[in-house]
Design an enzyme around this catalytic site. Structure first.
Site, PDB file in Angstrom:
ATOM      1  N   THR A   3       5.280   2.132   0.198  1.00 35.93           N
ATOM      2  CA  THR A   3       6.341   2.062   1.198  1.00 35.93           C
ATOM      3  C   THR A   3       6.329   3.307   2.083  1.00 35.93           C
ATOM      4  O   THR A   3       5.673   4.303   1.783  1.00 35.93           O
ATOM      5  CB  THR A   3       7.718   1.958   0.522  1.00 35.93           C
ATOM      6  N   GLU A  18       0.824  -1.214   0.000  1.00 31.82           N
ATOM      7  CA  GLU A  18       0.000   0.000   0.000  1.00 31.82           C
ATOM      8  C   GLU A  18       0.858   1.266   0.000  1.00 31.82           C
ATOM      9  O   GLU A  18       0.432   2.318   0.468  1.00 31.82           O
ATOM     10  CB  GLU A  18      -0.952   0.028   1.201  1.00 31.82           C
TER      11      GLU A  18
END
Length: 384
Positions: free
Chosen positions: A367, A365
């Site tokens: 880094t 989702e």
């Protein structure tokens, strides 16, 4: 300002906690982790009780509740077991794309089976050569009469080998400037001819969730499988991330709390040098730091969820919650292993698995570096 959960929210929280306590068997978790198997029976029971897709409208077999209620369930599930909890809360991954942007026909066909525990969903966004960069897709979709023809590949797709359908980002206009304005999202059933899912390889944690490479070779889907408007896929994914990152923050929060619970129980009963480990000041300071980080992660995660439910969608706050909660999960799980010493390194004591499952929350989702880009972009604004 009121920081209390409502009575109904506390009841949902307790129900999720009781369900996890009764169904998340430790020995089963160790076995499923070793075998890399999805906890199918537990998932189906959770769906029967309404825990899966609790934030979906009732007409799609949800409970009509909000993101805050959804993350309360996620936190309790992951607190009880990082691996089973993660598998259950991500069983409907990316289905929100369909919920928010799909046609009534697509929603009516695909969302109820997901909420009822009959079908897993997946988001096919990441590509081998692009990683976190979703401004251009090598995966293409070309119009052929009343069909789309899709070619390309995706990597690191959660639920990839078990999903019933994928929400796929495709380049539908390779000539658009900027390129992301030519990206669309298309629903592709997993059993379509030309779709192939293979295991992406051994990974550090989340062993109960398949992580796959998906190849699309001349896959034909009806034009009606387009999710929302053509050329809006990039924007749809960004909006989806504003919601899904709150869920990942809750996943991380639950993992952190679960690791802390185990470490606290251990130091209160373990003796060294004639006294309980919990009596040593160094241990007390470690616990104080861990508890403080968890409480801060909980506050920002709950705030992000509450804001979302009030239609105050704030990408900066969402990214802050995801970044901070994920870092907290890794640090707390790491410290839990340290407090248990050699036992912390052993599978039987669970905290090593919590640590392995925690790390992914800093990566998928977006880094932590991507989250910092989002936060900084909002803070700085447009420059002349």
């Amino acid at each position: 300002m009121d920081f209390e959960l409502s009575k109904s929210q506390k009841e949902i929280q307790k129900a999720a906690r009781d369900f996890a306590k009764g169904e998340f068997d430790k020995e089963l978790a160790l076995e499923l982790d070793r075998k890399h198997e999805f906890p199918t029976k537990i998932w189906q029971k959770a769906a029967d009780l309404g825990f899966i897709c609790i934030h979906f409208p009732e007409k799609y077999s949800g409970q009509g509740l909000g993101v805050l209620e959804n993350i309360l369930v996620a936190e309790e599930f992951c607190r009880r077991d990082s691996s089973i909890g993660s598998a259950l809360i991500l069983a409907n991954f990316a289905s929100e794309c369909l919920l928010h942007f799909g046609s009534d026909e697509l929603k009516e066909k695909f969302l109820p089976p997901v909420a009822e525990g009959q079908m897993l969903s997946a988001g096919a966004f990441t590509e081998p050569d692009h990683g976190s960069d979703i401004t251009f897709m090598d995966t293409s979709a070309e119009k052929d009469g009343d069909h789309w023809v899709i070619n390309g590949s995706k990597i690191f797709i959660s639920n990839g080998e078990q999903a019933g359908f994928f929400c796929v980002l495709c380049q539908t206009d390779p000539h658009s400037k900027p390129t992301y304005r030519g990206i669309s999202m298309i629903l592709v059933e997993a059993d379509r001819k030309g779709v192939a899912a293979t295991d992406a390889g051994q990974k550090m944690g989340i062993h109960m969730i398949s992580t796959s490479e998906i190849v699309f070779k001349d896959v034909r889907v009806p034009a009606s499988s387009l999710i929302g408007e053509e050329g809006k896929g990039f924007y749809q994914v960004l909006e989806f991330f504003d919601e899904s990152r709150i869920l990942i923050a809750a996943q991380a929060l639950g993992i952190a709390q679960g690791a802390f619970d185990r470490a606290l129980a251990y130091v209160k009963q373990r003796e060294q040098f004639g006294k309980k480990i919990a009596q040593f000041q160094v241990t007390q300071h470690k616990l104080a730091d861990m508890a403080t980080k968890i409480e801060l992660a909980r506050l920002i995660t709950y705030k992000a969820a509450w804001n979302f439910d009030q239609d105050r969608i704030d990408p900066k706050l969402t990214s802050m919650a995801k970044m901070y909660a994920a870092r907290t999960a890794v640090e707390v799980a790491d410290e839990a292993i340290q407090l248990l010493g050699g036992y912390g390194y052993m599978a039987e004591y669970e905290v090593e698995r919590f640590y392995r499952d925690a790390k992914i929350t800093e990566i998928y989702e977006g880094t932590k570096e991507i989250q910092k880009n989002t936060i900084a972009g909002v803070i700085i604004g447009k420059l002349n």
